[in-house]
Design a protein around this motif. Sequence first.
Motif, PDB file in Angstrom:
ATOM      1  N   LYS A 496       0.816  -1.211   0.000  1.00  0.00           N
ATOM      2  CA  LYS A 496       0.000   0.000   0.000  1.00  0.00           C
ATOM      3  C   LYS A 496       0.849   1.261   0.000  1.00  0.00           C
ATOM      4  O   LYS A 496       1.929   1.307   0.599  1.00  0.00           O
ATOM      5  CB  LYS A 496      -0.930   0.010   1.213  1.00  0.00           C
ATOM      6  CG  LYS A 496      -1.980  -1.088   1.198  1.00  0.00           C
ATOM      7  CD  LYS A 496      -2.902  -1.011   2.405  1.00  0.00           C
ATOM      8  CE  LYS A 496      -3.962  -2.101   2.349  1.00  0.00           C
ATOM      9  NZ  LYS A 496      -4.894  -2.045   3.511  1.00  0.00           N
ATOM     10  N   ILE A 497       0.336   2.268  -0.674  1.00  0.00           N
ATOM     11  CA  ILE A 497       0.930   3.607  -0.692  1.00  0.00           C
ATOM     12  C   ILE A 497      -0.203   4.598  -0.480  1.00  0.00           C
ATOM     13  O   ILE A 497      -1.302   4.446  -1.036  1.00  0.00           O
ATOM     14  CB  ILE A 497       1.658   3.884  -2.030  1.00  0.00           C
ATOM     15  CG1 ILE A 497       2.885   2.971  -2.169  1.00  0.00           C
ATOM     16  CG2 ILE A 497       2.072   5.343  -2.134  1.00  0.00           C
ATOM     17  CD1 ILE A 497       3.628   3.133  -3.478  1.00  0.00           C
ATOM     18  N   VAL A 498       0.042   5.633   0.321  1.00  0.00           N
ATOM     19  CA  VAL A 498      -0.992   6.614   0.648  1.00  0.00           C
ATOM     20  C   VAL A 498      -1.300   7.493  -0.566  1.00  0.00           C
ATOM     21  O   VAL A 498      -0.386   8.008  -1.224  1.00  0.00           O
ATOM     22  CB  VAL A 498      -0.557   7.498   1.841  1.00  0.00           C
ATOM     23  CG1 VAL A 498      -1.609   8.586   2.113  1.00  0.00           C
ATOM     24  CG2 VAL A 498      -0.353   6.642   3.077  1.00  0.00           C
ATOM     25  N   PRO A 528      -4.213   4.812   2.756  1.00  0.00           N
ATOM     26  CA  PRO A 528      -3.373   3.830   2.059  1.00  0.00           C
ATOM     27  C   PRO A 528      -4.184   3.092   0.988  1.00  0.00           C
ATOM     28  O   PRO A 528      -5.355   2.779   1.196  1.00  0.00           O
ATOM     29  CB  PRO A 528      -2.936   2.877   3.177  1.00  0.00           C
ATOM     30  CG  PRO A 528      -3.131   3.645   4.436  1.00  0.00           C
ATOM     31  CD  PRO A 528      -4.313   4.543   4.192  1.00  0.00           C
ATOM     32  N   THR A 530      -3.893  -0.108  -2.049  1.00  0.00           N
ATOM     33  CA  THR A 530      -3.075  -1.196  -2.612  1.00  0.00           C
ATOM     34  C   THR A 530      -2.616  -0.823  -4.015  1.00  0.00           C
ATOM     35  O   THR A 530      -3.257  -0.038  -4.730  1.00  0.00           O
ATOM     36  CB  THR A 530      -3.864  -2.515  -2.692  1.00  0.00           C
ATOM     37  OG1 THR A 530      -4.929  -2.361  -3.644  1.00  0.00           O
ATOM     38  CG2 THR A 530      -4.423  -2.906  -1.337  1.00  0.00           C
ATOM     39  N   VAL A 542      -0.222   7.794  -6.494  1.00  0.00           N
ATOM     40  CA  VAL A 542       0.419   6.538  -6.098  1.00  0.00           C
ATOM     41  C   VAL A 542       1.442   6.118  -7.145  1.00  0.00           C
ATOM     42  O   VAL A 542       2.557   5.678  -6.821  1.00  0.00           O
ATOM     43  CB  VAL A 542      -0.634   5.438  -5.880  1.00  0.00           C
ATOM     44  CG1 VAL A 542       0.040   4.099  -5.598  1.00  0.00           C
ATOM     45  CG2 VAL A 542      -1.568   5.813  -4.741  1.00  0.00           C
TER      46      VAL A 542
END
Length: 777
Positions: A496-498, A528, A530, A542
């Motif tokens: 995950k990335i915010v 977050p 995926t 992202v």
Amino acid sequence: MLQEQEQIKEPIKSKRSLYGRMITFAWKTFLLGMSVVIVYLVSVEYNFFYLFGSSPSLDRLENPRSDQASELYTADGQLIGKYFRENRSPVSYKQMSPTLIKALVATEDIRFYEHSGIDPAAIFGAVYDNLRGENRGGSTITQQLAKNLYKTRTDDSKGVMGHIPGLNIIISKTKEWLTAIKLEQRYTKEEILAMYLNTVDFGSNSFGIQVASKTFFNTSPDSLKAEQAAVLIGLLKAPTYYSPRFNPENSTRRRNTVLGQMAKYNYLTQAQADSLSQLPLALDYKVENHYDGPATYFRGAVADFMKEWCKQNGYDLYRDGLKVYTTIDSRIQAHAEAAMEQQMRNLQRRFDNHWKDQNPWVDEKNREIPGFIEETIKRTDYYRRLKKKHGDNVAAINKELNTPREMMVFTWENPEREKKMTLSPLDSLRYYKRFLHGGMMTMDPFTGEIKAWVGGINYKYFKYDHVKQARRQPGSTFKPFVYVAAIDNGYSPCDKIVDKRITINYVENGEKKSWSPTNADWEYTGAPMTLRRAMGKSVNSVTAQLTELVGWETVVDYAHKLGISSPLDKVPSIGLGPSDVSVYEMVGAYSTFPNQGFHTNPMFITRIEDRNGNLIHQFMPEQKKVLKEETAFLMMHMLKGGMEEPGGTSQALWEYDLWKGNEIGGKTGTTSNHSDGWFMGVTKDLVSGVWVGGEDRSIHFRTSQLGEGSKTALPVYGLFMERLYKDKELGYTMGRFPGPTVEITKKYNCTTVLPRPQPDSTMLDLELDILNLIDTF
């Protein structure tokens, strides 16, 4: 007595001596004449001191080569095009109507079966008639074949003496006689007739009886009726003057002459000839052009490849009668062309309504670009010709640019796709610049075979190929190269990335720069997300952060490794598709994912044969392992996110009849100002790419609701796949992607499930109050 007798014998002896001397002189003269003739013939045959020009060699006589169109075939055996200077497709003697042969012999050479190449009676008859002022030839069919087949009267076959007026005719005739005799020695009469009818020019760009039969009567040589055969044989005297299309009265008169000759020599009864002479010409006329038929843009791409191949291998694509077998399936191609036409016709109507009376060429602030048409026309070949014609005379150039003229133009309004309009060159450019264009390619990812290639909306009017020739910004369809670089280097689809606003600082060419990407909807969840959902929902923030994490140089390296050959800028925005690429490259690159990490070069030719059907070259698929099998499997799972993840940008595909146990991976792409719309689609069998946009980047829709890839390019794919699955003969079925064949070590089953929105208690109280009020009444 003896003296008297001697006196009587003396005159007799003198007479005998004179007679003997005359005989001797005549014999010597004959021998000298014969020697001169023999020396002359030998000199002509062997081009003595280069005085007479070359004659056909033994090899050319035994292997005659007339210009023959090369033919292009689909994988399912359909002839879809030809390449030619002279449109000629030879057929055998057995494929010719006996009536056609009779018409030819009766008209051109009635003693054909009796002579050995030269007909002395015909020659003396021609000389006699010409002395009386009647123009008549004495050449046999074999002599005419020699002239047509070996070009005995061209500059290449002339020596020094061949340029002397009068003498050049004698020399060329001699070559024809010698060649005709040698042809008769080497070929049967039937072979000579077949070669002749396959080489002659019938006019209307039809060379040989096969093409002529199709051009004038839409039939084949073995199906020609007597009256049709007579028309075609009549053309041999003068193709333009006796053309049934352009000079029907002359053609009718000449046809009746041929029918009369057939009656004269008992090939027809007089009653039959008279009856046939009363019939109309009844043409079914259509000249075969290079852009006739399907897959026109594909044929252009094949021609580009074949010209280079022929140059390297000693062939001429336009003369050598090659047979080129391709990977294209004519049925799949037809479905692709129909889908492109259906969507582009509807999209053009939407585009015209969107802009109405405004010009669609605008800057970044949607303001019309002043002088756009006037500047654009200066880059055309037409303007360069005007410049060469008028020099610096601007007034003369502008006069021609603004002078209206009648012309045929492309239109979506009728089935013929063209209409007549009166436009000036500037108005014509304005008219054409308003059209949207498209390109599409479909490929088997396992063999590399290209199954369909649609390079544009109409090859006759727009010859620029938008599959391989054109390069445009791919937008978000380039994002999978970011994600594949990440997954191949330790990341998983469930990482995950915010989703947040960011700024990336970097150095380019020694200059400090910063870049702040925005999401397409200008919104950020702050939560977050995926990687799978981020790619499926096409979240720029992202993608930008992931690009920074893996390195934009790494992203470029992976794109090149997967088959992108165009130059790519190594910048932080690389994942959003700022560098121009082609549909051809993108389809080839995406094909690596379903093919378990093997990149297969797109392939559109399987084999090449010569005019006799002998195999010259066989092409084989070229594959290279570029990804781990686990990575390829995970990327297929990622591509399904466009359909499965909440907010997935490919979900417009749900509208199409494609979902009976089927799985499709897809990625949309839209560039700045909606100049380019893309869609990449992957099934278990095929990979397809679609691009839609204006000819210039300044020509586009003004809103994402109209101009994004899911609205412009995706429908082409949806319509195409519907047609493909409905065509049961093709054997393509719906189904799920294959499972992994290796152990998957990374977590990937993490499809996002958003919580159902909870009802607002205030809204519930309001609804109850409304219901109570209704009950009261």
